[in-house]
Design a protein around this motif. Structure first.
Motif, PDB file in Angstrom:
ATOM      1  N   LYS A 111       0.840  -1.209   0.000  1.00 29.03           N
ATOM      2  CA  LYS A 111       0.000   0.000   0.000  1.00 29.03           C
ATOM      3  C   LYS A 111       0.869   1.251   0.000  1.00 29.03           C
ATOM      4  CE  LYS A 111      -4.277  -1.722   2.105  1.00 29.03           C
ATOM      5  NZ  LYS A 111      -4.049  -3.146   1.878  1.00 29.03           N
ATOM      6  N   PHE A 112       1.882   1.285   0.871  1.00 27.67           N
ATOM      7  CA  PHE A 112       2.765   2.446   0.912  1.00 27.67           C
ATOM      8  C   PHE A 112       3.571   2.582  -0.378  1.00 27.67           C
ATOM      9  CE2 PHE A 112       2.093   2.134   5.522  1.00 27.67           C
ATOM     10  CZ  PHE A 112       1.929   3.474   5.841  1.00 27.67           C
ATOM     11  N   ALA A 113       4.102   1.450  -0.858  1.00 29.72           N
ATOM     12  CA  ALA A 113       4.943   1.489  -2.053  1.00 29.72           C
ATOM     13  C   ALA A 113       4.165   1.962  -3.272  1.00 29.72           C
ATOM     14  CB  ALA A 113       5.538   0.105  -2.311  1.00 29.72           C
ATOM     15  N   PHE A 114       2.991   1.380  -3.498  1.00 27.51           N
ATOM     16  CA  PHE A 114       2.232   1.750  -4.681  1.00 27.51           C
ATOM     17  C   PHE A 114       1.529   3.101  -4.530  1.00 27.51           C
ATOM     18  CE2 PHE A 114       2.955  -2.525  -6.156  1.00 27.51           C
ATOM     19  CZ  PHE A 114       3.036  -2.339  -7.528  1.00 27.51           C
ATOM     20  N   GLY A 115       1.384   3.582  -3.299  1.00 25.86           N
ATOM     21  CA  GLY A 115       0.915   4.950  -3.140  1.00 25.86           C
ATOM     22  C   GLY A 115       1.888   5.922  -3.781  1.00 25.86           C
ATOM     23  N   SER A 116       3.174   5.702  -3.525  1.00 25.10           N
ATOM     24  CA  SER A 116       4.211   6.551  -4.112  1.00 25.10           C
ATOM     25  C   SER A 116       4.392   6.274  -5.600  1.00 25.10           C
ATOM     26  CB  SER A 116       5.534   6.323  -3.370  1.00 25.10           C
ATOM     27  OG  SER A 116       6.578   7.078  -3.941  1.00 25.10           O
ATOM     28  N   ILE A 117       4.383   4.988  -5.970  1.00 25.52           N
ATOM     29  CA  ILE A 117       4.575   4.618  -7.376  1.00 25.52           C
ATOM     30  C   ILE A 117       3.456   5.179  -8.253  1.00 25.52           C
ATOM     31  CG2 ILE A 117       4.561   2.660  -8.979  1.00 25.52           C
ATOM     32  CD1 ILE A 117       5.969   1.033  -6.757  1.00 25.52           C
ATOM     33  N   THR A 118       2.225   5.130  -7.755  1.00 27.68           N
ATOM     34  CA  THR A 118       1.083   5.608  -8.538  1.00 27.68           C
ATOM     35  C   THR A 118       1.206   7.093  -8.841  1.00 27.68           C
ATOM     36  OG1 THR A 118      -0.343   3.935  -7.538  1.00 27.68           O
ATOM     37  CG2 THR A 118      -1.442   5.795  -8.590  1.00 27.68           C
ATOM     38  N   ASP A 119       1.745   7.862  -7.906  1.00 26.62           N
ATOM     39  CA  ASP A 119       1.937   9.293  -8.152  1.00 26.62           C
ATOM     40  C   ASP A 119       2.884   9.536  -9.321  1.00 26.62           C
ATOM     41  OD1 ASP A 119       0.279  10.013  -6.086  1.00 26.62           O
ATOM     42  OD2 ASP A 119       1.884  10.198  -4.608  1.00 26.62           O
ATOM     43  N   ARG A 120       3.747   8.579  -9.586  1.00 26.91           N
ATOM     44  CA  ARG A 120       4.749   8.755 -10.637  1.00 26.91           C
ATOM     45  C   ARG A 120       4.335   8.160 -11.984  1.00 26.91           C
ATOM     46  NH1 ARG A 120       7.121   8.634  -5.805  1.00 26.91           N
ATOM     47  NH2 ARG A 120       9.011   9.869  -5.433  1.00 26.91           N
ATOM     48  N   ILE A 121       3.651   7.024 -11.970  1.00 26.82           N
ATOM     49  CA  ILE A 121       3.355   6.360 -13.245  1.00 26.82           C
ATOM     50  C   ILE A 121       1.869   6.360 -13.590  1.00 26.82           C
ATOM     51  CG2 ILE A 121       5.369   4.879 -12.931  1.00 26.82           C
ATOM     52  CD1 ILE A 121       3.485   2.574 -12.291  1.00 26.82           C
ATOM     53  N   GLY A 122       1.018   6.780 -12.680  1.00 25.28           N
ATOM     54  CA  GLY A 122      -0.407   6.822 -12.962  1.00 25.28           C
ATOM     55  C   GLY A 122      -1.135   5.581 -12.482  1.00 25.28           C
ATOM     56  N   GLU A 123      -2.453   5.720 -12.336  1.00 27.00           N
ATOM     57  CA  GLU A 123      -3.254   4.642 -11.759  1.00 27.00           C
ATOM     58  C   GLU A 123      -3.290   3.387 -12.623  1.00 27.00           C
ATOM     59  OE1 GLU A 123      -5.003   8.627 -10.556  1.00 27.00           O
ATOM     60  OE2 GLU A 123      -4.383   7.665 -12.425  1.00 27.00           O
ATOM     61  N   ARG A 125      -1.181   2.172 -15.051  1.00 27.92           N
ATOM     62  CA  ARG A 125       0.074   1.402 -15.055  1.00 27.92           C
ATOM     63  C   ARG A 125       0.296   0.728 -13.700  1.00 27.92           C
ATOM     64  NH1 ARG A 125       2.029   6.161 -17.898  1.00 27.92           N
ATOM     65  NH2 ARG A 125       2.326   5.689 -20.104  1.00 27.92           N
ATOM     66  N   ALA A 126      -0.068   1.427 -12.638  1.00 27.96           N
ATOM     67  CA  ALA A 126       0.135   0.860 -11.304  1.00 27.96           C
ATOM     68  C   ALA A 126      -0.752  -0.364 -11.068  1.00 27.96           C
ATOM     69  CB  ALA A 126      -0.140   1.920 -10.241  1.00 27.96           C
ATOM     70  N   ILE A 127      -2.030  -0.283 -11.430  1.00 32.55           N
ATOM     71  CA  ILE A 127      -2.932  -1.417 -11.178  1.00 32.55           C
ATOM     72  C   ILE A 127      -2.578  -2.590 -12.088  1.00 32.55           C
ATOM     73  CG2 ILE A 127      -4.734  -0.714 -12.810  1.00 32.55           C
ATOM     74  CD1 ILE A 127      -5.229  -2.324  -9.344  1.00 32.55           C
ATOM     75  N   PHE A 230      -8.208  -6.470 -18.237  1.00 27.33           N
ATOM     76  CA  PHE A 230      -9.499  -5.800 -18.056  1.00 27.33           C
ATOM     77  C   PHE A 230      -9.314  -4.337 -17.656  1.00 27.33           C
ATOM     78  CE2 PHE A 230     -11.424 -10.145 -17.389  1.00 27.33           C
ATOM     79  CZ  PHE A 230     -12.250 -10.076 -18.500  1.00 27.33           C
ATOM     80  N   PHE A 231      -8.319  -4.053 -16.840  1.00 20.13           N
ATOM     81  CA  PHE A 231      -8.077  -2.656 -16.457  1.00 20.13           C
ATOM     82  C   PHE A 231      -7.614  -1.832 -17.657  1.00 20.13           C
ATOM     83  CE2 PHE A 231      -7.564  -4.396 -12.039  1.00 20.13           C
ATOM     84  CZ  PHE A 231      -8.618  -3.684 -11.498  1.00 20.13           C
ATOM     85  N   LYS A 232      -6.788  -2.422 -18.521  1.00 24.07           N
ATOM     86  CA  LYS A 232      -6.401  -1.720 -19.741  1.00 24.07           C
ATOM     87  C   LYS A 232      -7.614  -1.502 -20.638  1.00 24.07           C
ATOM     88  CE  LYS A 232      -3.118  -0.511 -21.186  1.00 24.07           C
ATOM     89  NZ  LYS A 232      -2.505   0.847 -21.119  1.00 24.07           N
ATOM     90  N   ALA A 233      -8.505  -2.491 -20.686  1.00 22.99           N
ATOM     91  CA  ALA A 233      -9.730  -2.343 -21.471  1.00 22.99           C
ATOM     92  C   ALA A 233     -10.598  -1.232 -20.898  1.00 22.99           C
ATOM     93  CB  ALA A 233     -10.500  -3.663 -21.500  1.00 22.99           C
ATOM     94  N   ALA A 234     -10.666  -1.137 -19.571  1.00 19.07           N
ATOM     95  CA  ALA A 234     -11.437  -0.065 -18.935  1.00 19.07           C
ATOM     96  C   ALA A 234     -10.855   1.298 -19.294  1.00 19.07           C
ATOM     97  CB  ALA A 234     -11.444  -0.255 -17.415  1.00 19.07           C
ATOM     98  N   ASP A 235      -9.544   1.397 -19.306  1.00 24.31           N
ATOM     99  CA  ASP A 235      -8.894   2.661 -19.668  1.00 24.31           C
ATOM    100  C   ASP A 235      -9.191   3.020 -21.123  1.00 24.31           C
ATOM    101  OD1 ASP A 235      -7.160   4.868 -19.112  1.00 24.31           O
ATOM    102  OD2 ASP A 235      -5.584   3.858 -20.233  1.00 24.31           O
ATOM    103  N   TRP A 236      -9.138   2.033 -21.991  1.00 24.02           N
ATOM    104  CA  TRP A 236      -9.404   2.274 -23.419  1.00 24.02           C
ATOM    105  C   TRP A 236     -10.851   2.713 -23.648  1.00 24.02           C
ATOM    106  CZ3 TRP A 236     -12.514  -0.352 -27.077  1.00 24.02           C
ATOM    107  CH2 TRP A 236     -12.308   0.041 -28.405  1.00 24.02           C
TER     108      TRP A 236
END
Length: 256
Positions: A111-123, A125-127, A230-236
């Protein structure tokens, strides 16, 4: 249960209903779909149900629910059956028990790691990264015969599991805004109930039939990887819906 109820009651009394109810500055934190964060407009239940129903019918929402459903199937399979699996392949049962505890610890780290990672690469790519970690971690459990290997897989799996849980709200806000975030979170939570009910049960049936968890772990890991698709499909579909309607879907981050 009594302690939880007491703490939740205390939280309900202390936590404000909205940032602007105590004049907090929110302009730099989020976009407001009505353009007025101080709005006090209250909608009827019928209006809220109609709005949520309209969102739930969108392909983007369907793909989002499927993404979380598929990512959490292997998560629950591992947590329920990892002790039995390690014992079944000849690894000390205590290794499996410790692995469950380590998953809990890595859940927090994730949770802590991906909180920081998401700020850098976006939701998105992170999920997707979380789905890959969960999927590959689950598959790797199927072929391990040493305690060191189990702990390494648990590390990978736990990071992805913790990160995916942390990203529920950011993903929903990115696609659908903040207005219906509480209700949509509740709807998406149904996917977790399905994952937790169906996944471990079918894995148990698979063991009864094949006398091994290998097949269940491999298939479960495949489900996790499909969750990323599925998450990539949701983004598309979200981008396509925004283009078609001539409007943009606002979220906390627009990195992607």
């Amino acid at each position: 249960a009594g302690t939880s109820l007491s703490l939740l009651t205390l939280a309900a009394l202390l936590i404000a209903d909205s940032p602007w109810s105590f004049d907090a500055e929110t302009d730099t934190d989020a976009e407001f779909s009505d353009g007025n964060p101080n709005s006090t407009t209250h909608r009827s239940w019928n209006e809220q149900v109609a709005d949520v129903y309209g969102l739930a019918r969108r392909p983007t929402f369907v793909f989002t629910v499927l993404g979380f459903l598929f990512v959490f199937i292997p998560a629950y399979v591992v947590m329920v059956h990892i002790v039995s699996h390690t014992t079944n392949v000849g690894i000390d049962r205590r290794v499996g028990v410790f692995a469950v505890s380590l998953i809990g610890a890595m859940n927090i780290v994730g949770k802590f790691a991906f909180g920081s990672i998401t700020d850098r690469i976006g939701e998105i790519r992170a999920i997707v990264a979380c789905a890959i970690l969960v999927g590959l971690g689950t598959i790797s459990f199927a072929f391990l015969t040493t305690a060191a290997g189990v702990f390494a897989s648990t590390f990978v799996f736990g990071l992805g599991y913790g990160g995916s849980a942390m990203l529920i709200s950011p993903i929903l806000v990115r696609f659908f805004g903040h207005t219906e975030i509480n209700t949509l979170t509740g709807v998406v939570s149904v996917a977790f109930a399905v994952s937790g009910s169906v996944g471990p049960y079918l894995a148990g049936v698979g063991f009864d039939v094949f006398d091994t968890y290998v097949i269940a772990l491999v298939i479960g890991g495949g489900f996790g990887l499909c969750g990323g698709v599925f998450f990539k499909a949701a983004d598309w579909t979200s981008d396509r819906e925004a283009t078609t309607s001539g409007r943009h879907v606002h979220g906390l981050s627009e990195t992607d």
